[in-house]
Design a protein around this motif. Structure first.
Motif, PDB file in Angstrom:
ATOM      1  N   MET A   1      52.067  83.535  -1.154  1.00 12.58           N
ATOM      2  CA  MET A   1      52.822  82.152  -1.188  1.00 12.58           C
ATOM      3  C   MET A   1      52.615  81.554   0.096  1.00 12.58           C
ATOM      4  SD  MET A   1      57.018  82.070  -0.857  1.00 12.58           S
ATOM      5  CE  MET A   1      57.070  83.752  -0.651  1.00 12.58           C
ATOM      6  N   LYS A   2      52.225  80.283  -0.214  1.00 13.79           N
ATOM      7  CA  LYS A   2      52.126  79.317   0.848  1.00 13.79           C
ATOM      8  C   LYS A   2      53.111  78.408   1.028  1.00 13.79           C
ATOM      9  CE  LYS A   2      47.115  79.726   1.106  1.00 13.79           C
ATOM     10  NZ  LYS A   2      46.210  79.477   2.031  1.00 13.79           N
ATOM     11  N   ILE A   3      54.081  78.294   2.189  1.00  9.93           N
ATOM     12  CA  ILE A   3      55.175  77.549   2.199  1.00  9.93           C
ATOM     13  C   ILE A   3      54.706  76.181   2.247  1.00  9.93           C
ATOM     14  CG2 ILE A   3      56.666  76.911   3.876  1.00  9.93           C
ATOM     15  CD1 ILE A   3      57.232  79.884   4.352  1.00  9.93           C
ATOM     16  N   PRO A   4      53.696  75.360   2.796  1.00  8.19           N
ATOM     17  CA  PRO A   4      53.460  74.242   2.613  1.00  8.19           C
ATOM     18  C   PRO A   4      53.277  73.553   1.448  1.00  8.19           C
ATOM     19  CG  PRO A   4      52.212  75.236   4.581  1.00  8.19           C
ATOM     20  CD  PRO A   4      52.736  76.321   3.644  1.00  8.19           C
ATOM     21  N   GLU A   5      53.220  74.186   0.444  1.00 13.28           N
ATOM     22  CA  GLU A   5      52.958  73.873  -0.978  1.00 13.28           C
ATOM     23  C   GLU A   5      54.168  73.512  -1.843  1.00 13.28           C
ATOM     24  OE1 GLU A   5      50.551  76.864  -2.865  1.00 13.28           O
ATOM     25  OE2 GLU A   5      48.657  76.315  -1.588  1.00 13.28           O
ATOM     26  N   PHE A   6      55.427  73.555  -1.094  1.00 13.46           N
ATOM     27  CA  PHE A   6      56.588  73.295  -1.962  1.00 13.46           C
ATOM     28  C   PHE A   6      56.745  71.744  -1.778  1.00 13.46           C
ATOM     29  CE2 PHE A   6      57.977  77.787  -0.528  1.00 13.46           C
ATOM     30  CZ  PHE A   6      57.909  78.269  -1.868  1.00 13.46           C
TER      31      PHE A   6
ATOM     32  N   LYS B   1      59.494  68.329  -1.765  1.00 10.86           N
ATOM     33  CA  LYS B   1      60.548  68.207  -1.219  1.00 10.86           C
ATOM     34  C   LYS B   1      61.781  68.677  -1.841  1.00 10.86           C
ATOM     35  CE  LYS B   1      63.476  64.775   1.170  1.00 10.86           C
ATOM     36  NZ  LYS B   1      63.003  63.856   2.501  1.00 10.86           N
ATOM     37  N   ARG B   2      61.856  68.505  -3.155  1.00 18.19           N
ATOM     38  CA  ARG B   2      63.043  68.902  -3.844  1.00 18.19           C
ATOM     39  C   ARG B   2      62.964  70.496  -4.055  1.00 18.19           C
ATOM     40  NH1 ARG B   2      63.858  66.832 -10.182  1.00 18.19           N
ATOM     41  NH2 ARG B   2      65.921  66.807  -9.967  1.00 18.19           N
ATOM     42  N   GLU B   3      61.982  71.123  -4.201  1.00 17.86           N
ATOM     43  CA  GLU B   3      61.926  72.750  -4.129  1.00 17.86           C
ATOM     44  C   GLU B   3      62.159  73.101  -2.659  1.00 17.86           C
ATOM     45  OE1 GLU B   3      57.883  73.534  -7.165  1.00 17.86           O
ATOM     46  OE2 GLU B   3      57.738  73.075  -4.746  1.00 17.86           O
TER      47      GLU B   3
ATOM     48  N   VAL C   1      62.272  77.317  11.130  1.00 14.14           N
ATOM     49  CA  VAL C   1      60.917  78.083  10.777  1.00 14.14           C
ATOM     50  C   VAL C   1      60.555  77.392   9.440  1.00 14.14           C
ATOM     51  CG1 VAL C   1      59.524  79.878  10.434  1.00 14.14           C
ATOM     52  CG2 VAL C   1      60.910  80.062  12.329  1.00 14.14           C
ATOM     53  N   PHE C   2      61.416  77.490   8.423  1.00 18.43           N
ATOM     54  CA  PHE C   2      60.822  77.279   7.025  1.00 18.43           C
ATOM     55  C   PHE C   2      60.464  75.471   7.281  1.00 18.43           C
ATOM     56  CE2 PHE C   2      62.226  75.297   2.701  1.00 18.43           C
ATOM     57  CZ  PHE C   2      61.316  76.017   2.017  1.00 18.43           C
ATOM     58  N   ARG C   3      61.371  74.724   7.813  1.00 17.95           N
ATOM     59  CA  ARG C   3      61.198  73.343   7.663  1.00 17.95           C
ATOM     60  C   ARG C   3      59.709  72.825   8.292  1.00 17.95           C
ATOM     61  NH1 ARG C   3      65.125  70.021   6.046  1.00 17.95           N
ATOM     62  NH2 ARG C   3      67.233  70.767   5.489  1.00 17.95           N
ATOM     63  N   LEU C   4      59.583  73.651   9.496  1.00 18.79           N
ATOM     64  CA  LEU C   4      58.243  73.307  10.218  1.00 18.79           C
ATOM     65  C   LEU C   4      57.008  73.961   9.474  1.00 18.79           C
ATOM     66  CD1 LEU C   4      59.460  74.135  13.663  1.00 18.79           C
ATOM     67  CD2 LEU C   4      58.788  71.941  13.219  1.00 18.79           C
ATOM     68  N   ARG C   5      57.069  74.926   8.988  1.00 18.15           N
ATOM     69  CA  ARG C   5      56.277  75.691   8.196  1.00 18.15           C
ATOM     70  C   ARG C   5      55.639  74.584   7.014  1.00 18.15           C
ATOM     71  NH1 ARG C   5      52.410  78.945   9.494  1.00 18.15           N
ATOM     72  NH2 ARG C   5      52.229  80.020   7.390  1.00 18.15           N
ATOM     73  N   CYS C   6      56.755  73.878   6.344  1.00 17.50           N
ATOM     74  CA  CYS C   6      56.557  73.088   5.279  1.00 17.50           C
ATOM     75  C   CYS C   6      55.685  72.012   5.947  1.00 17.50           C
ATOM     76  CB  CYS C   6      57.873  72.547   4.556  1.00 17.50           C
ATOM     77  SG  CYS C   6      58.569  73.672   3.772  1.00 17.50           S
ATOM     78  N   LYS C   7      56.014  71.435   7.045  1.00 14.91           N
ATOM     79  CA  LYS C   7      54.974  70.661   7.793  1.00 14.91           C
ATOM     80  C   LYS C   7      53.699  70.958   7.984  1.00 14.91           C
ATOM     81  CE  LYS C   7      59.104  67.977   9.228  1.00 14.91           C
ATOM     82  NZ  LYS C   7      60.028  67.332  10.416  1.00 14.91           N
ATOM     83  N   LYS C   8      53.465  72.101   7.848  1.00 16.37           N
ATOM     84  CA  LYS C   8      52.053  72.830   8.162  1.00 16.37           C
ATOM     85  C   LYS C   8      52.012  73.051   9.659  1.00 16.37           C
ATOM     86  CE  LYS C   8      49.969  70.524   3.962  1.00 16.37           C
ATOM     87  NZ  LYS C   8      48.753  69.877   3.587  1.00 16.37           N
ATOM     88  N   TYR C   9      52.918  73.391  10.238  1.00 14.06           N
ATOM     89  CA  TYR C   9      52.847  73.995  11.558  1.00 14.06           C
ATOM     90  C   TYR C   9      52.360  75.380  11.515  1.00 14.06           C
ATOM     91  CZ  TYR C   9      55.610  70.362  13.974  1.00 14.06           C
ATOM     92  OH  TYR C   9      55.987  69.009  14.595  1.00 14.06           O
ATOM     93  N   THR C  10      51.457  75.744  12.664  1.00 14.92           N
ATOM     94  CA  THR C  10      51.350  77.184  12.639  1.00 14.92           C
ATOM     95  C   THR C  10      52.301  77.836  13.342  1.00 14.92           C
ATOM     96  OG1 THR C  10      50.283  76.856  14.941  1.00 14.92           O
ATOM     97  CG2 THR C  10      48.790  76.424  12.962  1.00 14.92           C
ATOM     98  N   LEU C  11      52.392  79.359  13.193  1.00 13.36           N
ATOM     99  CA  LEU C  11      53.389  79.825  13.883  1.00 13.36           C
ATOM    100  C   LEU C  11      53.498  79.906  15.511  1.00 13.36           C
ATOM    101  CD1 LEU C  11      53.322  83.109  11.685  1.00 13.36           C
ATOM    102  CD2 LEU C  11      55.122  81.466  11.661  1.00 13.36           C
ATOM    103  N   GLU C  12      52.256  79.644  15.757  1.00  9.98           N
ATOM    104  CA  GLU C  12      51.997  79.476  17.460  1.00  9.98           C
ATOM    105  C   GLU C  12      52.701  78.195  17.890  1.00  9.98           C
ATOM    106  OE1 GLU C  12      49.281  80.318  15.175  1.00  9.98           O
ATOM    107  OE2 GLU C  12      48.666  82.071  16.037  1.00  9.98           O
TER     108      GLU C  12
END
Length: 66
Positions: free
Chosen positions: A1-6, A8-10, A27-38
């Motif tokens: 599962m890739k979080i950035p693929e959701f 906005k509605r999802e 973390v979820f919101r930033l992952r959706c914006k394609k931020y790396t964990l670092e």
């Protein structure tokens, strides 16, 4: 599962249904914006392992909802 693929509605649905903690939601919101964990760790002032653990919890909660 890739979080950035959701969409906005999802994203909003998952935030509502997953009962994320405040940091997990960040973390979820930033992952959706394609931020790396670092980069997320830097941005929210935690170590990489904490960001990694929060990301793992986010994924587990999403799987439960889906």
């Amino acid at each position: 599962m890739k979080i950035p693929e959701f969409t906005k509605r999802e994203m909003e649905y998952l935030i509502e249904m997953c009962n994320f903690s405040e940091r997990e939601e960040m973390v979820f919101r930033l992952r959706c914006k394609k931020y790396t964990l670092e980069k997320i760790a830097e941005k929210i002032h935690v170590c990489y392992k904490t960001a990694y653990r929060d990301n793992k919890k986010v994924k587990e909660k999403i799987i439960k909802v889906l």
